[in-house]
Design a protein around this motif. Structure first.
Motif, PDB file in Angstrom:
ATOM      1  N   GLN A   1      29.229  -0.433  16.834  1.00  0.00           N
ATOM      2  CA  GLN A   1      28.894   0.298  18.047  1.00  0.00           C
ATOM      3  C   GLN A   1      29.625  -0.436  19.159  1.00  0.00           C
ATOM      4  OE1 GLN A   1      24.686   0.187  18.906  1.00  0.00           O
ATOM      5  NE2 GLN A   1      24.700   2.187  19.895  1.00  0.00           N
TER       6      GLN A   1
ATOM      7  N   TRP B   1      29.494  -2.138  22.654  1.00  0.00           N
ATOM      8  CA  TRP B   1      28.533  -2.652  23.623  1.00  0.00           C
ATOM      9  C   TRP B   1      29.275  -3.109  24.872  1.00  0.00           C
ATOM     10  CZ3 TRP B   1      24.841  -6.193  20.244  1.00  0.00           C
ATOM     11  CH2 TRP B   1      23.989  -5.362  19.480  1.00  0.00           C
TER      12      TRP B   1
ATOM     13  N   PRO C   1      20.818  -6.413  31.887  1.00  0.00           N
ATOM     14  CA  PRO C   1      20.770  -5.603  30.676  1.00  0.00           C
ATOM     15  C   PRO C   1      19.789  -4.435  30.866  1.00  0.00           C
ATOM     16  CG  PRO C   1      20.608  -7.917  30.135  1.00  0.00           C
ATOM     17  CD  PRO C   1      20.493  -7.827  31.609  1.00  0.00           C
ATOM     18  N   ILE C   2      20.101  -3.362  30.199  1.00  0.00           N
ATOM     19  CA  ILE C   2      19.229  -2.191  30.320  1.00  0.00           C
ATOM     20  C   ILE C   2      17.941  -2.420  29.534  1.00  0.00           C
ATOM     21  CG2 ILE C   2      21.217  -0.639  30.536  1.00  0.00           C
ATOM     22  CD1 ILE C   2      20.328   0.102  27.502  1.00  0.00           C
TER      23      ILE C   2
ATOM     24  N   PRO D   1      15.773  -0.844  26.742  1.00  0.00           N
ATOM     25  CA  PRO D   1      16.001   0.198  25.730  1.00  0.00           C
ATOM     26  C   PRO D   1      14.911   1.281  25.764  1.00  0.00           C
ATOM     27  CG  PRO D   1      16.129  -1.991  24.785  1.00  0.00           C
ATOM     28  CD  PRO D   1      15.576  -2.162  26.139  1.00  0.00           C
TER      29      PRO D   1
ATOM     30  N   LEU E   1      18.775   5.777  22.241  1.00  0.00           N
ATOM     31  CA  LEU E   1      20.218   5.492  22.262  1.00  0.00           C
ATOM     32  C   LEU E   1      20.919   6.321  23.316  1.00  0.00           C
ATOM     33  CD1 LEU E   1      22.624   4.025  21.131  1.00  0.00           C
ATOM     34  CD2 LEU E   1      22.817   5.752  19.336  1.00  0.00           C
TER      35      LEU E   1
ATOM     36  N   ASP F   1      19.970   5.025  26.601  1.00  0.00           N
ATOM     37  CA  ASP F   1      20.535   3.683  26.775  1.00  0.00           C
ATOM     38  C   ASP F   1      22.015   3.762  27.163  1.00  0.00           C
ATOM     39  OD1 ASP F   1      18.097   2.767  26.056  1.00  0.00           O
ATOM     40  OD2 ASP F   1      18.674   2.113  24.028  1.00  0.00           O
TER      41      ASP F   1
ATOM     42  N   LEU G   1      28.156 -10.094  18.218  1.00  0.00           N
ATOM     43  CA  LEU G   1      27.223 -11.023  17.587  1.00  0.00           C
ATOM     44  C   LEU G   1      27.870 -12.402  17.382  1.00  0.00           C
ATOM     45  CD1 LEU G   1      25.569  -8.643  14.967  1.00  0.00           C
ATOM     46  CD2 LEU G   1      24.672  -9.381  17.174  1.00  0.00           C
TER      47      LEU G   1
ATOM     48  N   LEU H   1      27.893 -14.079  20.728  1.00  0.00           N
ATOM     49  CA  LEU H   1      26.575 -14.623  21.127  1.00  0.00           C
ATOM     50  C   LEU H   1      26.370 -16.026  20.558  1.00  0.00           C
ATOM     51  CD1 LEU H   1      23.928 -11.769  20.842  1.00  0.00           C
ATOM     52  CD2 LEU H   1      24.635 -12.997  22.881  1.00  0.00           C
TER      53      LEU H   1
ATOM     54  N   LYS I   1      25.956 -12.128  28.143  1.00  0.00           N
ATOM     55  CA  LYS I   1      24.797 -11.261  27.884  1.00  0.00           C
ATOM     56  C   LYS I   1      25.299  -9.866  27.501  1.00  0.00           C
ATOM     57  CE  LYS I   1      24.166 -10.608  32.866  1.00  0.00           C
ATOM     58  NZ  LYS I   1      23.272 -10.934  33.982  1.00  0.00           N
ATOM     59  N   ILE I   2      24.451  -9.192  26.732  1.00  0.00           N
ATOM     60  CA  ILE I   2      24.758  -7.822  26.310  1.00  0.00           C
ATOM     61  C   ILE I   2      24.029  -6.898  27.283  1.00  0.00           C
ATOM     62  CG2 ILE I   2      24.527  -6.152  24.440  1.00  0.00           C
ATOM     63  CD1 ILE I   2      24.377  -8.629  22.548  1.00  0.00           C
TER      64      ILE I   2
ATOM     65  N   PRO J   1      24.549  -0.316  25.215  1.00  0.00           N
ATOM     66  CA  PRO J   1      25.529   0.361  24.383  1.00  0.00           C
ATOM     67  C   PRO J   1      26.335   1.383  25.199  1.00  0.00           C
ATOM     68  CG  PRO J   1      23.395   1.341  24.081  1.00  0.00           C
ATOM     69  CD  PRO J   1      23.203   0.258  25.089  1.00  0.00           C
TER      70      PRO J   1
ATOM     71  N   TYR K   1      20.205  -5.917  12.194  1.00  0.00           N
ATOM     72  CA  TYR K   1      20.420  -4.784  13.102  1.00  0.00           C
ATOM     73  C   TYR K   1      20.549  -3.465  12.327  1.00  0.00           C
ATOM     74  CZ  TYR K   1      20.830  -7.250  17.489  1.00  0.00           C
ATOM     75  OH  TYR K   1      20.541  -7.934  18.615  1.00  0.00           O
TER      76      TYR K   1
END
Lengths: 292, 1111
Positions: A136, A138, A149-150, A152, A155, A158, A223, A226, A234-235, A238, A287
């Motif tokens: 996906q 990001w 970050p949002i 969640p 999807l 988001d 990942l 991270l 930071k993430i 999506p 995940y």
């Protein structure tokens, strides 16, 4: 030799050479590979798929496949801009999402396995195996970024929330990859695209160095990042639906593709592939547990 | 019997003693038994104590191992709490990342970290850990390993949430829970908890022995392990009292805990060992059976065995003691008998030993039967075996010497009659080999009958033949000594202890004029002219009171006094006479008349002194050495030499003497003559020695003569060096006398001339004369030398093969002390090759110059040749043009009438009309003249070149320098004509110069070319040419030649070097650096002239050559 004859003969020779090259490029399917005894694996050093140090998820997968075929394994390093051309033996021309083959070039490999995301235009020139890895896109930022970050929800919600974060930002992307903003619906949003010319692995460091505000990363790479820069990045959220990666073949290699799919299914059902994924991407198993 | 009586008398005392012994033995044995029992009891107690200590030590060690393990686990937990994974989770959470996008990865990362920790302590059934979990501040599980099954949740125990969220280790259900908080002191964000079952800890520590079920772990005084419900709480509180004592304790017999432990652990009388686990509120208890530790049954068994053993030992000892007492009496009697027998045997052995050792023959004579019993020694004494002899008295009697028989038999009869106790006689018996032996017989009657008649006589015979022989020899010697004294040629006298003459020989009586009778009994001092004290002192040997306790005196010089009163010097030897017991009984004195000897000694002394003086004046050191090379004597000169050397060479005299001695000793006897050196600190001196041995000297002494030869050797060395230098020098050295005759030539000379040294010595030097030199040359040379001047110059000589060679010769006159010239020393250096090279170099430079000029000369030649060619072509064309006319005119010579022929005239007119005859007639003379000029120009150039480059004229000849200059100007024209205007101002009255024209051409060429090059290198002058001006003048018998230009000039720093060979400031390849060097060599060296250079940088330069006109 009279000059009048020299030019036509040269053209004739070039034509014959082109024909021979093209026929070689299109004719190297499983039978030829088995006969010649070498499986040429095209790959780009990227995340933990191809580490560049002789291993990686894709490298080990291809090495196993070569053993399965009973041939010698050979790694051919490519780059994202030319890797498909190196597979199909022709220049790729993109126009309005349509890809066509151009001039013939030398074929350098038989199979692409390097975390190659399935994108529509790629499917026009190459064939993919069964999906081998979920992904996906990001949106990533530096830890100090004012963007938060949002939270969640779903999807779809988001993605919309994440798109709102793009406004006014300098977004780092890369052409000819799944990280090209032009491939996605948010391409028209008000942000500035900066196309990165280095490798995918260097995109996050580029953001940390201030070359852009935010960057796109696919899940495997995010990942890895991270773990590489804990607490520094930071993430945000999506920007795409769930995508899939696969192994790519020339459209003229259906037997090879079919054999690989059989091999891959067997590997997956035996649990070996899951352990291979755990070795290189342990977090992905949590995940996308249903994928593996 | 006597002994038995004595034994019986001592029996009561013995019994009493035995009873006391019994009593003492019993007391001792009982004491030993008591001590053994006591020691046994003590050992039992010590063993129990050691067992308790060992178990306590084991329990302490186990507690310590528990402590170390828990410490490590606590440390691991702390490491996890502070690790990057936990930190990353909380930081990502703080950044707002959601579980869906990123945070889940951090949790998975945490789980993997816990998993890795799990694998650090692998166990057969998993890991040492039961679980590792991370709780947030609310007690909610964040991450953990192993993961909980789906749907199951975990959290902190409720009681911990109530008490405190911070660190609290606790035990629950046989599991130790270690916890580490995360966060600040006041704000705990999370807790990491690790659960470790006690059972696994025990297994991890390998405590799975047979005591496994006898360990109890208390956590805060609560039983944490094992999980058994032992007792109500109040019993544990009772235990707590013992725990504070920190030592093993036992429980009361009616204790409830005791009964439960007995039931659960199979321990009847529990003894509890305790040890605290350091750093944790944990106490390790180990339950042991006191019955096992205090094993009373074994102790009693051992005690009974010990008592029985001791009793048995006492009874056996008493029985043995009783038997020993009875045996002791029997042994005493038996030993007495054995001692008597032993004494008798020893006595017999002693007798036999005496008889055998003394070689005694024994005999037993049975008088009544005449039987004679003898032993082997008796028979062997007479050379027989005992068995060979008849056992009868006649055996002895027949062998008896007749002379001895009467007194022997008389003595025997006397003894048999009982008049003597024993009889002893010496007599002879006949030996089997026929000679007589002497025996000493001792006999005694051993038994008589009732009437007193002898029955058995026993005796011994001892052979004394050697003794008898010795006595006879002594008597004989005494007689001979008497005869010697009486007939001794020198004086001999004997005085007794009172210094009275007891014996005196005839020679003494004759010497002194007395008769023997007159002198016997007289005081010995009567014989001497010396004082009485001296005589007594001399003969004090007789009194035995001489202080030195000497036994003899030798060479004592004394003086006899004759009956006529004259004195006779004598040399006396005196010896003490001693009796057999060592007492002094007198002195025997021998005297010799030494008057003549003394005179001889005096004469010898005088001769010795004379020789000594002679040796001391010898100009060299003398050493006398014995056969072992030890120095016996040396003369004074040797000492003087030592002083001289030590003074001159800073050496210690003793050291130097040792060095010399060492050198000589090392060379003898092989090198009896030679030279050796002595190294002082910075000097060396040489000593020559000659060593000889006197053939008549039996001692083998060496006489070594030494003298210093340092000066002589140094002189020889110097001469050798000079000779070597002369012989090996590369230049020829010739010594000739005043008549011009060779006296010495060295090797270089022989190599140079081809003659050997023998061929040349004695030959006149004119043998090598070269025809190149005139007589006047030799005459001038001779005059110079005779005038005593050193002559240097070049001379050519002829070799043996008549070839010539050139030398640079220096001849030096040598004078004697009177100042007269006696020799001439000549040094010849062969310069033939050098000269040839010089000529070659000069020619090479000239050719080089010509080569450089060739292009210019060619160009110079080209111009006249060009117009000569044009003119010749013109002649050719003109000739072709007028050829028809000439032919027409030839017709007139053959046929003059043809002139009249109108056709001929017409043709002539036509021919003339076609020819520009005026032009031809005008131009041809001019062309001819021009061609001639061109040819002349060519000839001049060629001539100049020819003169310039001709190498043959190496000899000097009168030369017109002006002409040389003109030639050089022509030859170099192409060098200067484009850059300079060359003008000459040549003195027409310039005298001819005696020189080598070729060399001078070279000089001029070099100067002109240098000037042209200087102008080229100089500053640009706006298309105006530079100037070169050459002038010649005559001034004061000198030729002055100047070459001047306005070129670049010479830099001041180069002025000093311009005449050095190969020095150039031109670019590489454009100059050889030889030009001015050649000029300098010619002008200065060859013509004794001078060169001056006036130079101004960027202005120009002027060379002025001044050459003596008569050079």
């Amino acid at each position: 030799m009279p000059n009048l004859l020299r030019i036509p003969l040269t053209l004739l020779f070039a034509l014959l050479l082109s024909i021979v090259t093209t026929s070689f490029a299109t004719g190297r399917d499983l039978e030829t590979i088995t006969k010649e005894g070498t499986l040429r694996h095209l790959g780009v050093p990227y995340a933990n798929f191809v580490t560049g140090q002789g291993d990686g998820l894709s490298v080990e997968l291809m090495q196993m496949f070569a053993v399965h075929l009973g041939v010698r394994y050979e790694f051919v390093q490519a780059d994202w801009g030319t890797i498909i051309r190196d597979l199909v033996g022709a220049d790729i021309k993109l126009s309005d999402g349509q890809a066509t083959l151009g001039d013939a070039v030398a074929v350098r490999g038989d199979i692409i396995a390097t975390g190659l995301t399935v994108i529509p235009w790629r499917e026009q020139v190459i064939d993919y195996s069964d999906p081998t890895f979920p992904t996906q896109v990001w949106l990533m930022a530096e830890a100090r970024s004012p963007l938060s970050p949002i939270t969640p929800v779903s999807l779809e919600a988001d993605i919309l929330a994440t798109r709102q974060l793009l406004t006014g930002q300098r977004l780092l992307g890369m052409r000819n990859t799944c990280l090209d903003p032009a491939l996605y619906p948010f391409a028209g949003d008000p942000f500035e695209t900066i196309y990165f010319t280095g490798s995918l692995n260097e995109m996050m460091p580029a953001v940390l160095e201030g070359k852009a505000d935010i960057t796109l990363l696919d899940v495997p790479d995010a990942l890895v990042a991270l773990n590489t820069w804990p607490g520094q990045i930071k993430i945000l959220g999506p920007l795409s639906e769930e995508q899939q990666m696969g192994v790519a073949f020339r459209k003229s290699s259906p037997q090879l593709r079919r054999t690989f799919n059989d091999f891959y299914r067997e590997l997956k059902s035996s649990g070996i592939y899951r352990e291979l994924v755990r070795k290189y991407y342990p977090d992905v198993l949590y995940y996308y547990p249903e994928f593996f | 019997m006597t002994n038995n009586t004595e034994s019986t008398a001592t029996t009561p005392d013995s019994n009493s003693t035995d009873r006391r012994s019994y009593l003492v033995a019993i007391i001792l044995l009982l004491s030993v038994m008591a001590v053994l029992l006591g020691m046994n009891y003590h050992a039992q107690k010590q063993a129990q104590l050691r067992t308790i200590q060992r178990i306590q030590s084991d329990v302490d060690a186990e507690a310590q191992r528990f402590s170390m393990l828990i410490n490590r686990l606590q440390s691991e937990l702390h490491q996890m709490a502070t690790g990057p994974e936990v930190s990353a989770y909380f930081r990502n959470k703080a950044l707002g990342m959601s579980m869906e996008y990123g945070l889940r990865a951090s949790i998975q990362n945490l789980s993997r970290t816990f998993e890795r920790k799990f694998q650090l302590f692998p166990f057969a059934d998993g890991s040492l850990y039961e679980h590792i979990r991370l709780f947030d501040c609310s007690g909610k599980l964040i991450a953990g390993w192993p993961e909980l099954p789906a749907g199951q949740t975990a959290g902190l125990p409720e009681h911990l949430r109530r008490i405190d969220k911070r660190i609290h280790n606790f035990s629950q259900n046989g599991v130790l829970h270690l916890q580490t908080p995360l966060g600040s002191c006041d704000n705990t964000e999370a807790i990491i908890q690790a659960a470790i079952p006690y059972d696994k800890m025990r297994r991890h520590l390998a405590l799975n022995d047979n005591h496994l079920n006898r360990r109890i772990l208390l956590h805060h005084h609560q039983i944490a392990d094992p999980q058994i419900d032992l007792v109500p709480l109040e019993s544990l509180e009772k235990i707590s009292r013992y725990l504070s004592k920190k030592e093993p304790f036992s429980l009361d017999a009616d204790d409830e805990l005791l009964s439960r432990l007995s039931e659960n652990m199979g321990v009847s009388r529990p003894l509890v060992f305790q040890s605290e686990i350091q750093g944790y509120p944990l106490t390790l208890l180990r339950i042991e059976s006191a019955t096992d530790i205090y094993d009373q049954t074994a102790s009693i068994t051992i005690l009974i065995v010990m008592i029985l053993f001791s009793g048995t030992l006492v009874l056996l000892s008493l029985r043995i003691l009783h038997s020993a007492t009875r045996n002791r009496v029997l042994n005493q009697t038996l030993s007495q008998v054995r001692e008597n027998e032993q004494a008798l045997r020893e006595r017999n052995r002693e007798m036999k030993l005496i008889i055998d050792g003394a070689q005694l023959g024994t005999w037993t004579w049975e008088v009544q039967t005449e039987k004679l019993i003898i032993n082997d020694t008796w028979a062997r004494m007479l050379g027989h075996q005992a068995t060979d002899l008849l056992p009868h008295v006649t055996t002895w009697r027949e062998r008896l010497h007749q002379d001895d028989a009467p007194h022997i038999m008389a003595a025997i009869e006397e003894h048999l009659a009982g008049n003597t106790m024993v009889y002893t006689t010496d007599h002879r018996l006949l030996h089997a080999e026929g000679h007589w032996i002497w025996v000493r017989a001792v006999g005694q009657v051993f038994s008589r009958d009732s009437q007193g008649k002898p029955l058995v006589v026993k005796g011994i015979h001892l052979e004394i033949t050697e003794l008898k022989t010795a006595l006879q020899q002594t008597e004989q010697a005494q007689k001979e000594a008497e005869a010697v004294i009486a007939n001794f040629l020198d004086s001999l006298l004997v005085v007794d202890r009172n210094l009275l003459i007891s014996r005196i020989n005839k020679a003494t009586c004759l010497l002194l004029g007395y008769s023997e009778d007159e002198l016997l009994g007289m005081p010995v001092s009567f014989l001497f002219a010396d004082s009485d004290e001296d005589v007594r002192a001399c003969f004090s040997l007789a009194a035995g009171n001489n202080q030195q306790n000497l036994s003899e005196l030798r060479n004592i010089e004394m003086t006899f006094r004759t009956i006529h009163g004259t004195s006779l010097p004598v040399s006396m030897n005196l010896a003490r006479l001693q009796s057999d017991r060592g007492e002094t009984i007198g002195v025997v004195a021998g005297a010799k008349d030494v008057s003549s000897l003394k005179n001889a000694l005096l004469e010898t002394e005088r001769q010795n002194q004379f020789i000594e003086r002679v040796l001391n004046v010898i100009p060299g050191g003398l050493l006398v050495m014995d056969a072992g090379y030890r120095i016996l004597r040396n003369n004074d000169t040797y000492l003087h030499l030592l002083e001289y050397w030590t003074g001159n060479y800073a050496l210690d005299q003793k050291t130097l003497a040792a060095m010399i001695h060492e050198q000589i000793r090392g060379r003898l006897p092989e090198q009896s003559d030679g030279t050796f050196s002595i190294n002082a600190e910075d000097k060396v001196f040489f000593i020559e020695y000659h060593a000889a041995r006197d053939g008549y000297d039996t001692a083998g002494n060496w006489v070594v003569y030494l003298h210093d030869v340092t000066s002589r050797l140094q002189a020889e060395e110097a001469r050798k060096l000079h000779s070597t230098v002369l012989e090996q020098t590369s230049e020829a050295v010739v010594v000739s006398d005043t008549n011009g005759v060779f006296r010495y030539v060295n090797r270089a000379f022989t190599r140079l001339c081809g003659y050997t040294s023998a061929e040349m010595i004695g030959q006149p030097i004119s043998l090598l004369k070269s025809p190149n030199h005139k007589k006047s040359f030799y005459a001038r040379l001779t005059r110079n030398l005779r005038a005593g001047r050193v002559w240097s110059g070049a001379i050519a000589y002829c070799r043996k093969d008549h070839s010539q060679f050139e030398t640079e010769t220096t001849i030096t006159p040598i004078r004697n002390d009177a100042g007269d010239i006696i020799y001439y020393v000549s040094l010849w250096r062969d310069v033939s090759q050098e000269r040839a090279l010089q000529r070659q170099l000069l020619q090479a430079q000239k050719l080089e110059a010509i080569g450089q000029l060739a292009a210019g000369v060619a160009h110079e030649l080209n111009t006249p040749i060009q117009y000569i060619q044009n003119n010749v072509s013109f002649f050719q064309d003109s000739f072709a043009e007028i050829q028809p006319l000439i032919n027409r005119m030839r017709q007139v010579t053959t046929n003059p009438d043809v002139i009249q022929d109108s056709a001929w005239q017409k043709d002539l007119t036509r021919d003339i009309g076609t020819i520009d005859l005026d032009f031809i007639t005008d131009e041809i003379p001019l062309s001819i003249e021009e061609s001639l000029q061109g040819i002349d120009h060519v000839v001049r150039i060629v001539s100049a070149m020819k003169e310039f480059s001709h190498p043959g004229q190496s000899d000097k000849s009168p030369t017109d320098v002006n002409r040389l200059i003109e030639n050089a100007v022509i030859v170099t024209r192409n060098e200067w004509k484009y850059v300079a205007e060359l003008t000459t101002d040549l003195d027409p009255a310039l005298p001819l110069l005696m020189c080598e024209p070729g060399s001078w051409s070279q000089v001029m060429l070099n100067l002109i070319v240098n000037s042209a090059h200087a102008i080229v290198a100089g500053p640009a002058k706006d298309d105006t040419l530079g100037t070169i001006h050459i002038a010649t003048r005559t001034q004061d018998q000198n030729l002055i030649l100047t070459v001047e230009d306005n070129g670049t000039g010479i830099a001041p720093e180069h002025l000093d070097r311009i005449f050095e060979p190969f020095f150039t400031t031109k670019d590489v390849g454009k100059g050889t650096g030889q030009g001015l060097a050649i000029v300098y060599d010619l002008v200065v060296n060859k013509h004794r002239g001078t060169i001056s250079c006036d130079s101004k940088p960027e202005m120009g330069c002027r060379f002025t050559l001044t050459i003596p006109a008569n050079s």
